[in-house]
Design a protein around this motif. Structure first.
Motif, PDB file in Angstrom:
ATOM      1  N   ARG A 174       1.077  -1.060  -0.049  1.00  0.00           N
ATOM      2  CA  ARG A 174       0.010   0.028   0.141  1.00  0.00           C
ATOM      3  C   ARG A 174       0.758   1.201  -0.076  1.00  0.00           C
ATOM      4  N   SER A 175       0.395   2.383  -0.758  1.00  0.00           N
ATOM      5  CA  SER A 175       1.360   3.419  -0.802  1.00  0.00           C
ATOM      6  C   SER A 175       1.501   4.178   0.388  1.00  0.00           C
ATOM      7  N   THR A 176       2.857   4.423   0.653  1.00  0.00           N
ATOM      8  CA  THR A 176       3.127   5.410   1.833  1.00  0.00           C
ATOM      9  C   THR A 176       3.251   6.778   1.586  1.00  0.00           C
ATOM     10  N   VAL A 177       2.775   7.123   0.300  1.00  0.00           N
ATOM     11  CA  VAL A 177       2.942   8.604  -0.226  1.00  0.00           C
ATOM     12  C   VAL A 177       1.504   9.158   0.144  1.00  0.00           C
ATOM     13  N   ASN A 178       1.430  10.351   0.878  1.00  0.00           N
ATOM     14  CA  ASN A 178       0.277  11.055   1.196  1.00  0.00           C
ATOM     15  C   ASN A 178       0.419  12.352   0.417  1.00  0.00           C
ATOM     16  N   THR A 179      -0.716  12.296  -0.849  1.00  0.00           N
ATOM     17  CA  THR A 179      -0.398  13.695  -1.571  1.00  0.00           C
ATOM     18  C   THR A 179      -0.621  14.733  -0.830  1.00  0.00           C
ATOM     19  N   GLN A 180      -1.565  14.755   0.126  1.00  0.00           N
ATOM     20  CA  GLN A 180      -1.814  16.014   0.962  1.00  0.00           C
ATOM     21  C   GLN A 180      -0.357  16.646   1.459  1.00  0.00           C
ATOM     22  N   SER A 181       0.257  15.762   1.840  1.00  0.00           N
ATOM     23  CA  SER A 181       1.473  16.060   2.621  1.00  0.00           C
ATOM     24  C   SER A 181       2.635  16.712   1.671  1.00  0.00           C
ATOM     25  N   ILE A 182       2.414  16.783   0.522  1.00  0.00           N
ATOM     26  CA  ILE A 182       3.144  17.303  -0.509  1.00  0.00           C
ATOM     27  C   ILE A 182       2.236  18.383  -1.349  1.00  0.00           C
ATOM     28  N   ASP A 183       1.090  18.750  -0.888  1.00  0.00           N
ATOM     29  CA  ASP A 183       0.634  20.046  -1.050  1.00  0.00           C
ATOM     30  C   ASP A 183       0.045  19.936  -2.547  1.00  0.00           C
ATOM     31  N   CYS A 184      -0.413  18.873  -2.951  1.00  0.00           N
ATOM     32  CA  CYS A 184      -0.897  18.530  -4.268  1.00  0.00           C
ATOM     33  C   CYS A 184      -2.374  18.303  -4.271  1.00  0.00           C
ATOM     34  N   LYS A 185      -2.934  18.459  -5.532  1.00  0.00           N
ATOM     35  CA  LYS A 185      -4.365  18.164  -5.872  1.00  0.00           C
ATOM     36  C   LYS A 185      -4.702  16.991  -6.659  1.00  0.00           C
ATOM     37  N   ILE A 186      -3.667  16.227  -6.799  1.00  0.00           N
ATOM     38  CA  ILE A 186      -3.859  14.834  -7.719  1.00  0.00           C
ATOM     39  C   ILE A 186      -4.301  14.084  -6.787  1.00  0.00           C
ATOM     40  N   ASN A 187      -5.071  12.864  -7.585  1.00  0.00           N
ATOM     41  CA  ASN A 187      -5.816  11.838  -6.902  1.00  0.00           C
ATOM     42  C   ASN A 187      -4.772  10.534  -6.760  1.00  0.00           C
ATOM     43  N   LEU A 188      -4.640   9.878  -5.570  1.00  0.00           N
ATOM     44  CA  LEU A 188      -3.818   8.755  -5.254  1.00  0.00           C
ATOM     45  C   LEU A 188      -4.548   7.550  -5.753  1.00  0.00           C
ATOM     46  N   THR A 189      -4.110   6.685  -6.230  1.00  0.00           N
ATOM     47  CA  THR A 189      -5.019   5.380  -6.894  1.00  0.00           C
ATOM     48  C   THR A 189      -4.184   4.215  -7.054  1.00  0.00           C
ATOM     49  N   ASN A 190      -4.529   3.069  -7.261  1.00  0.00           N
ATOM     50  CA  ASN A 190      -4.117   1.682  -7.325  1.00  0.00           C
ATOM     51  C   ASN A 190      -3.877   1.326  -8.558  1.00  0.00           C
ATOM     52  N   SER A 191      -4.510   1.994  -9.561  1.00  0.00           N
ATOM     53  CA  SER A 191      -4.388   1.788 -11.124  1.00  0.00           C
ATOM     54  C   SER A 191      -4.602   3.010 -11.855  1.00  0.00           C
ATOM     55  N   ILE A 192      -3.798   3.148 -12.951  1.00  0.00           N
ATOM     56  CA  ILE A 192      -3.663   4.244 -13.823  1.00  0.00           C
ATOM     57  C   ILE A 192      -4.054   3.745 -15.314  1.00  0.00           C
ATOM     58  N   LYS A 193      -4.872   4.799 -16.090  1.00  0.00           N
ATOM     59  CA  LYS A 193      -5.194   4.328 -17.383  1.00  0.00           C
ATOM     60  C   LYS A 193      -4.304   5.108 -18.346  1.00  0.00           C
ATOM     61  N   PHE A 194      -3.328   4.359 -19.327  1.00  0.00           N
ATOM     62  CA  PHE A 194      -2.551   5.137 -20.071  1.00  0.00           C
ATOM     63  C   PHE A 194      -2.729   4.504 -21.399  1.00  0.00           C
ATOM     64  N   VAL A 195      -3.036   5.545 -22.343  1.00  0.00           N
ATOM     65  CA  VAL A 195      -3.479   5.003 -23.764  1.00  0.00           C
ATOM     66  C   VAL A 195      -4.420   3.898 -23.835  1.00  0.00           C
ATOM     67  N   GLY A 196      -5.419   4.179 -22.897  1.00  0.00           N
ATOM     68  CA  GLY A 196      -6.515   3.145 -23.215  1.00  0.00           C
ATOM     69  C   GLY A 196      -6.368   1.953 -22.441  1.00  0.00           C
ATOM     70  N   ILE A 197      -5.246   1.703 -21.582  1.00  0.00           N
ATOM     71  CA  ILE A 197      -4.940   0.585 -20.870  1.00  0.00           C
ATOM     72  C   ILE A 197      -4.915   0.909 -19.407  1.00  0.00           C
ATOM     73  N   ILE A 198      -5.440  -0.200 -18.682  1.00  0.00           N
ATOM     74  CA  ILE A 198      -5.507  -0.018 -17.194  1.00  0.00           C
ATOM     75  C   ILE A 198      -4.058  -0.711 -16.631  1.00  0.00           C
ATOM     76  N   ILE A 199      -3.198  -0.057 -15.785  1.00  0.00           N
ATOM     77  CA  ILE A 199      -1.886  -0.405 -15.448  1.00  0.00           C
ATOM     78  C   ILE A 199      -2.102  -0.508 -13.973  1.00  0.00           C
TER      79      ILE A 199
END
Length: 211
Positions: A174-199
């Motif tokens: 499980r990710s140890t990075v807390n995006t709030q701790s680095i003052d960013c608005k992006i969403n933390l997720t366990n999968s991403i979609k790149f060029v139509g493929i889920i990774i």
């Protein structure tokens, strides 16, 4: 293919015992926000001058568009013609090429701390670091640089669809990075979609969606 390059880079860094993070950026109406003056200046910087530059200026300027709405219950509704002040023509051969020229300088700004992977308007960054604690600072720096670049080039980052993920070969990780701790608005997720493929974060390829 961009997706294989991305996966190979992630696996290579994981095998070298490095921490690896990924950012997948989503640009709001990317092709429609290309500034013509900035585009021409970048093309001239790359040596596209003279008649070729004039041809591209002519291609990009004095274009008009309108919207037509067709329904089975009413006659066609057509808007007035409006001058296109920004953007490159989608569906054309030159459109994607001009867009790539437009964003070509972005990877050079972060190449020392991240691996940029660009495919048309799909923009991703792989951030490796042998020290898991330093990756926080690298992530923050990449975000700061890219946000400034997007603002300077009149492009808008869609934070609701921009995602961040920390990769691991351990499927129970499980990710140890807390995006709030680095003052960013992006969403933390366990999968991403790149060029139509889920990774997935573990690169198990259990869930694959091809569009």
């Amino acid at each position: 293919m961009a997706i294989f390059k991305l996966a190979n880079q992630i696996l290579s860094h994981i095998n070298n015992k490095s921490s690896v993070c990924g950012i997948v950026c989503d640009l709001t109406k990317a092709f429609d926000t290309v500034n013509h003056d900035i585009l021409i200046s970048k093309l001239e910087y790359y040596g596209i001058i003279g008649k070729t530059s004039k041809l591209i200026k002519s291609y990009s300027s004095n274009r008009y568009q309108r919207v037509t709405i067709k329904t089975s219950h009413a006659s066609n509704c057509i808007s007035a013609w409006e001058l296109v002040q920004h953007g490159v023509s989608q569906g054309s051969i030159l459109g994607p090429l001009l867009f790539l020229f437009y964003i070509n300088d972005l990877p050079h700004l972060v190449k020392d701390i991240a691996l940029p992977i660009l495919f048309a308007d799909d923009t991703s960054f792989i951030i490796p670091n042998s020290n898991s604690m330093n990756i926080y600072q690298d992530l923050k720096l990449v975000l700061e640089i890219t946000q400034k670049w997007f603002k300077s080039n009149v492009m808008l980052l869609n934070y609701d669809k921009t995602t961040f993920m920390q990769f691991s070969s351990n499927i129970s990780y499980r990710s140890t990075v807390n995006t709030q701790s680095i003052d960013c608005k992006i969403n933390l997720t366990n999968s991403i979609k790149f060029v139509g493929i889920i990774i997935e974060f573990s690169l198990t390829w259990k869930n694959i969606l091809i569009i």
